[in-house]
Design an enzyme around this catalytic site. Structure first.
Site, PDB file in Angstrom:
ATOM      1  N   ARG A   1      49.273  25.161  54.298  1.00 56.29           N
ATOM      2  CA  ARG A   1      48.221  26.178  54.138  1.00 56.29           C
ATOM      3  C   ARG A   1      48.518  27.417  54.975  1.00 56.29           C
ATOM      4  NH1 ARG A   1      42.755  24.826  53.360  1.00 56.29           N
ATOM      5  NH2 ARG A   1      42.401  22.907  52.229  1.00 56.29           N
TER       6      ARG A   1
ATOM      7  N   TRP B   1      43.763  30.074  60.579  1.00 57.76           N
ATOM      8  CA  TRP B   1      44.229  31.439  60.275  1.00 57.76           C
ATOM      9  C   TRP B   1      43.180  32.374  60.867  1.00 57.76           C
ATOM     10  CZ3 TRP B   1      48.419  33.834  59.054  1.00 57.76           C
ATOM     11  CH2 TRP B   1      49.356  33.305  58.161  1.00 57.76           C
TER      12      TRP B   1
ATOM     13  N   ASN C   1      35.567  25.944  58.777  1.00 56.89           N
ATOM     14  CA  ASN C   1      36.199  26.739  57.730  1.00 56.89           C
ATOM     15  C   ASN C   1      35.129  27.652  57.180  1.00 56.89           C
ATOM     16  OD1 ASN C   1      38.765  26.835  56.876  1.00 56.89           O
ATOM     17  ND2 ASN C   1      38.700  24.946  55.687  1.00 56.89           N
TER      18      ASN C   1
ATOM     19  N   GLU D   1      39.728  42.336  30.945  1.00 58.24           N
ATOM     20  CA  GLU D   1      40.122  40.991  31.388  1.00 58.24           C
ATOM     21  C   GLU D   1      39.232  39.927  30.758  1.00 58.24           C
ATOM     22  OE1 GLU D   1      42.597  39.818  32.673  1.00 58.24           O
ATOM     23  OE2 GLU D   1      41.998  37.834  33.367  1.00 58.24           O
TER      24      GLU D   1
ATOM     25  N   LYS E   1      40.766  36.873  28.590  1.00 54.34           N
ATOM     26  CA  LYS E   1      40.484  35.458  28.891  1.00 54.34           C
ATOM     27  C   LYS E   1      39.950  34.746  27.650  1.00 54.34           C
ATOM     28  CE  LYS E   1      42.321  34.587  31.902  1.00 54.34           C
ATOM     29  NZ  LYS E   1      43.099  35.763  32.066  1.00 54.34           N
TER      30      LYS E   1
ATOM     31  N   GLU F   1      42.631  34.417  24.902  1.00 56.45           N
ATOM     32  CA  GLU F   1      43.738  33.536  25.325  1.00 56.45           C
ATOM     33  C   GLU F   1      43.411  32.063  25.145  1.00 56.45           C
ATOM     34  OE1 GLU F   1      46.418  33.984  28.999  1.00 56.45           O
ATOM     35  OE2 GLU F   1      44.507  34.883  29.541  1.00 56.45           O
TER      36      GLU F   1
HETATM   37  C1  AGP Z   1      46.920  36.120  31.798  1.00 56.45           C
HETATM   38  O1  AGP Z   1      45.929  35.113  31.735  1.00 56.45           O
HETATM   39  C2  AGP Z   1      48.189  35.689  31.131  1.00 56.45           C
HETATM   40  N1  AGP Z   1      48.649  34.465  31.690  1.00 56.45           N
HETATM   41  C3  AGP Z   1      49.236  36.807  31.116  1.00 56.45           C
HETATM   42  O2  AGP Z   1      48.643  37.948  30.544  1.00 56.45           O
HETATM   43  C4  AGP Z   1      49.793  37.204  32.501  1.00 56.45           C
HETATM   44  O3  AGP Z   1      48.806  37.854  33.265  1.00 56.45           O
HETATM   45  C5  AGP Z   1      50.978  38.166  32.272  1.00 56.45           C
HETATM   46  O4  AGP Z   1      51.976  37.489  31.534  1.00 56.45           O
HETATM   47  C6  AGP Z   1      51.567  38.681  33.604  1.00 56.45           C
HETATM   48  O5  AGP Z   1      52.079  37.612  34.334  1.00 56.45           O
HETATM   49  P1  AGP Z   1      52.529  37.869  35.868  1.00 56.45           P
HETATM   50  O6  AGP Z   1      51.287  38.215  36.637  1.00 56.45           O
HETATM   51  O7  AGP Z   1      53.125  36.599  36.316  1.00 56.45           O
HETATM   52  O8  AGP Z   1      53.499  39.014  35.871  1.00 56.45           O
END
Ligand code: AGP
Length: 615
Positions: free
Chosen positions: A27, A75, A101, A488, A492, A495
Site C-alpha cells: 500500500r 501515509w 484510517n 463519461e 460508461k 460500454e
Molecule cells: C474507459 O472505460 C475505457 N476502458 C477506455 O475508453 C479507456 O479509458 C481508454 O482506452 C484509455 O485507456 P488508458 O487510460 O489506459 O489510456
C-alpha cells in the site's frame, strides 16, 4: 491507504503484527508503529519513520512482550512523516492507544475543545484527537467499545479505527464509519485478528467478518461481538472466505466494476497520502513534477491528451489548469493530436492521461511531442509502463489494480491527480497564494465521506435501472466542468450495457440534439449548484416542454430542481473543481445497474479490451 493489523490470543503479538504489516507494505507508507499490552498490564508502543525494518530493529531490540496488540503503516496527510506523527496515538497517560484510517474533518475544533480541557497534544495529526476523546468517555465510566462508539458520534468524515486499553487488557475494539477502507475481523482457534486487508489475514484464518458502516466490533481471544452506531447488538456470523483468488480479489462484490466503484473513497485517500498536508496546507508534488518555479512560469500552454475515459479526465484537467494555475490549456483526443502534428516546443507542457500507460495512440502523441522538445508529464496508474518512461515525470493515480474493462476508480484518480498538479503549478506560477492554497486543500477533506454517501444509495440507482434498462437511447447533458462528466456518463452506459448514449455540452441542445427529445428518451442532466446552474435549468425546461424524461443530478436540498425533474439523484455539495469526482459516481452506478439488468458481461463487455495497444 494506511494499513491496519490487530491480534489478541495466546501467542506473542509482536511477530504476528510485524508479519501482518509486511503484507500491507504494497500500500505504500512513510512510517509504522505498534502498541501492545504487556503481561504487567501496561501499554507499550514503538514507532519508526521509514521502512518496516526500522521498526523491526527497534521493537525486536525491545522485544515487546504481550499477546495483544495493534499495528499500523501510515501515509502522512496531517503532519509530516515523523516518529511522533506515526500511529498508534495515545491519550498521553497510557490509557488508550489508537490506529486510524481516514480524515477527521473536524479535528481542529475538537483539538481546541480538548486542549481547553487540559489535554496535551504531541503530534500534528488529526488522529490524535481520537484517543483523547475515547479516554474522556472512559473516564465517565463507560467501557472501551462504548467509548469508541461515542467517539464516532463526535467526528466527521470516513474512518476505520482500532483501539486498545490497559483498562480492558484482553480487548481490541474496531470500528468503521463511511468508506475509509475495510475493517476485517479474522476468527482463529483461541485467537482473533483485525486487519484493513483480507490478504493479511489469510495466512492465519479464512473465517472472517467484515464491519459495515457505523459498526463497532469488540474482539477478544474467544471471539467477537458487534453493535451498530446506536449501540444495538448486531449478529454477524463469520463467513469462510474463498481462497479462490478471483473471488477473494472481488472482495465479496458481484463484479470487479462494482468493487472498483466502491473503492473510490480509498483511492482519494491514497492519492492524498504523502502528497497533501492539511495543517499547514501543503501540496508535496515536487518529487513527481520536476519543474522549477522559473520553468513553470515560462510555460505558455498546456496540451492535455488521452483517449476514452482518460480523455474525459483530461477535459476536466484542462479547466483546472486554466482556472487554478492560470495556464492556457487545450485538450485533444490522442488519435487526432498525433496526426494533427501541432507546433510544440519547450514552452508547452503536454499532460498525457493514461491509466494503463500503454494506449498506442496516446504513446504516439507523447513520442511526437517529445521529439518537438515539449515538456511532458504523465498521469498514470501503472508504474514502469511506457508512458512513464516517455514522460519527464509521472503523477501516479494510485488506484491499485483496475480489472474491470470500464475505467471507474482510475478516472476519479486521474481527476484528483490533475487537481493536485493544477495547485502545484499554481503555487509555482504565483496564481495560488497561501489563502487560496488553504481553500483548495481544505476542500479535499470532505471528499471521501461525500463519495461514501453516494455509494450507500445503490438501491436508488437499481430502481432507476429497473425503470430505464429497456431504453434504447440516452442523452447526457452537462456544462462547463460537468460537460466531460456527461460524456463519461454516456461512455460508461454504452460500454457496459450496449445502449446507445450521447454526451453533449448542454448549450448544444438547440443546435441539434433537441430534435431527439420525446417521451421515450431519458435525458440525464447534471445540474448541480454551480455557475452554470441556471443555464442547465433552462435546458431541463426545454426537455420537459417536449415531453422528455429528465433524470437530474442535483445538489442536496435544491427544491427547485426537485420540482422540475422527473427523477433527481442528490449529490453532496463540493467545490466546482471537485464536484466532477462526485457527480460521476451515480452515473457509474447507474450504468452498472442497467448493464446487470440487461444481463451484460459487466467486467468484460463485448468487443472491448482494457487497454488498446493496437491501432
Ligand atoms: C474507459 O472505460 C475505457 N476502458 C477506455 O475508453 C479507456 O479509458 C481508454 O482506452 C484509455 O485507456 P488508458 O487510460 O489506459 O489510456
Amino acid at each position: 491507504m494506511c494499513g491496519i493489523v490487530g491480534y489478541v490470543g495466546k501467542r506473542p503479538a509482536l511477530p504476528i503484527l510485524l508479519e501482518g504489516l509486511k503484507r500491507l507494505e504494497y500500500r505504500g507508507y512513510d512510517s509504522a508503529g505498534i502498541a501492545v499490552i504487556t503481561p504487567r498490564g501496561e501499554l507499550a508502543l514503538d514507532k519508526a519513520v521509514g521502512k518496516l525494518r526500522a521498526l523491526e530493529g527497534s521493537t525486536r531490540a525491545r522485544a515487546l512482550p504481550g499477546t495483544i496488540g495493534i499495528g499500523h503503516t501510515r501515509w502522512a496527510t496531517h503532519g509530516k512523516p515523523s516518529q511522533v506523527n506515526a500511529h498508534p496515538h495515545t491519550d498521553g497517560e497510557g490509557r488508550v492507544a489508537v490506529i486510524h484510517n481516514g480524515i477527521v474533518e473536524n479535528y481542529l475544533e475538537l483539538k481546541r475543545e480538548l486542549a481547553a480541557q487540559g489535554r496535551r497534544f504531541v503530534s500534528e495529526t488529526d488522529t490524535e484527537v481520537l484517543p483523547h476523546l475515547i479516554a474522556g468517555f472512559m473516564a465517565q465510566g463507560v467501557g472501551l467499545a462504548e467509548a469508541v462508539r461515542a467517539t464516532l458520534g463526535r467526528i466527521r468524515g470516513a474512518h476505520a479505527i482500532v483501539a486498545l486499553s490497559p483498562q480492558e487488557p484482553g480487548v481490541i475494539v474496531a470500528a468503521r464509519l463511511g468508506h475509509a477502507g475495510a475493517v476485517v475481523i479474522g476468527y482463529g482457534e483461541g485467537e482473533m485478528f483485525v486487519s484493513s486487508d483480507l490478504p493479511a489475514l489469510l495466512p492465519h484464518t479464512r473465517r472472517i467478518a467484515v464491519l459495515g458502516n457505523g459498526e463497532v466490533a469488540t474482539v477478544t481471544a474467544a471471539g467477537a461481538s458487534y453493535c451498530d452506531s446506536q449501540g444495538r447488538a448486531v449478529v454477524k456470523e463469520p463467513q469462510t472466505s474463498s481462497l479462490d483468488p478471483l473471488s477473494a480479489a472481488k472482495g465479496g462484490y458481484k463484479h470487479f466494476m462494482l468493487k472498483e466503484i466502491s473503492e473510490q473513497p480509498e483511492v482519494v485517500l491514497d492519492s492524498l497520502r504523502g502528497r497533501v498536508l492539511f495543517d499547514p496546507p501543503t501540496i508535496l508534488a515536487d518529487q513527481e513534477v520536476p519543474f522549477t518555479a522559473a520553468e513553470a512560469r515560462r510555460l505558455r500552454r498546456a496540451v492535455l491528451v488521452g483517449m476514452g475515459t482518460s480523455l474525459h479526465a483530461a477535459m476536466v484537467g484542462r479547466l483546472m489548469l486554466e482556472q487554478i494555475a492560470g495556464l492556457p490549456a487545450e485538450v485533444d483526443n490522442a488519435s487526432e493530436l498525433r496526426y494533427r502534428d501541432p507546433p510544440l516546443d519547450r514552452q508547452d507542457l503536454v499532460v498525457a492521461v493514461t491509466q494503463s500507460g500503454e494506449t498506442v495512440d496516446t504513446l504516439a502523441a507523447m513520442v511526437n511531442a517529445k521529439q518537438k522538445g515539449a515538456r511532458q508529464l504523465a498521469i498514470c496508474n501503472v508504474p514502469g509502463s511506457q508512458a512513464t518512461q516517455v514522460a519527464e515525470g509521472t503523477i501516479s493515480i494510485r488506484a491499485g489494480l483496475e480489472i474491470g474493462v470500464a475505467s471507474t476508480k482510475t478516472f476519479v484518480g486521474s481527476m484528483l491527480a490533475l487537481y493536485l498538479l493544477a495547485i502545484h503549478l499554481g503555487r509555482l506560477r504565483g496564481t495560488v497564494d497561501p489563502p487560496r492554497l488553504q481553500e483548495l486543500v481544505r476542500d479535499l477533506a470532505p471528499l471521501p465521506a461525500a463519495m461514501g454517501r453516494l455509494l450507500e444509495r445503490q438501491d436508488e440507482y437499481r430502481a432507476l435501472a429497473q425503470r430505464f434498462s429497456s431504453s434504447e437511447h440516452f442523452l447526457f447533458l452537462g456544462r462547463g466542468i460537468q460537460h466531460p462528466i456527461a460524456m463519461e456518463g454516456a461512455l460508461k452506459l454504452k460500454e457496459v450495457s450496449y445502449i446507445h448514449a450521447e454526451g453533449y455540452a448542454a448549450g448544444e441542445m438547440k443546435h441539434g440534439p433537441i430534435a431527439l427529445i420525446d417521451r421515450s428518451l431519458p435525458v440525464v442532466a447534471i445540474a448541480v449548484r454551480d455557475a452554470l446552474y441556471d443555464k442547465m435549468l433552462s435546458n431541463i425546461f426545454e426537455v420537459k416542454a417536449r415531453d422528455g424524461i429528465v433524470i437530474a443530478l442535483g445538489t442536496e436540498g435544491d427544491q427547485e430542481l426537485g420540482e422540475r425533474a422527473d427523477h433527481v439523484i442528490w449529490v453532496p455539495p463540493a467545490s466546482p473543481w471537485l464536484a466532477p469526482l462526485l457527480t460521476v459516481v451515480p452515473l457509474q452506478c447507474l450504468a452498472y445497474e442497467i448493464a446487470v439488468r440487461r444481463g451484460c458481461d459487466v467486467d468484460q463487455p463485448r468487443n472491448l479490451a482494457k487497454t488498446v495497444t493496437v491501432e
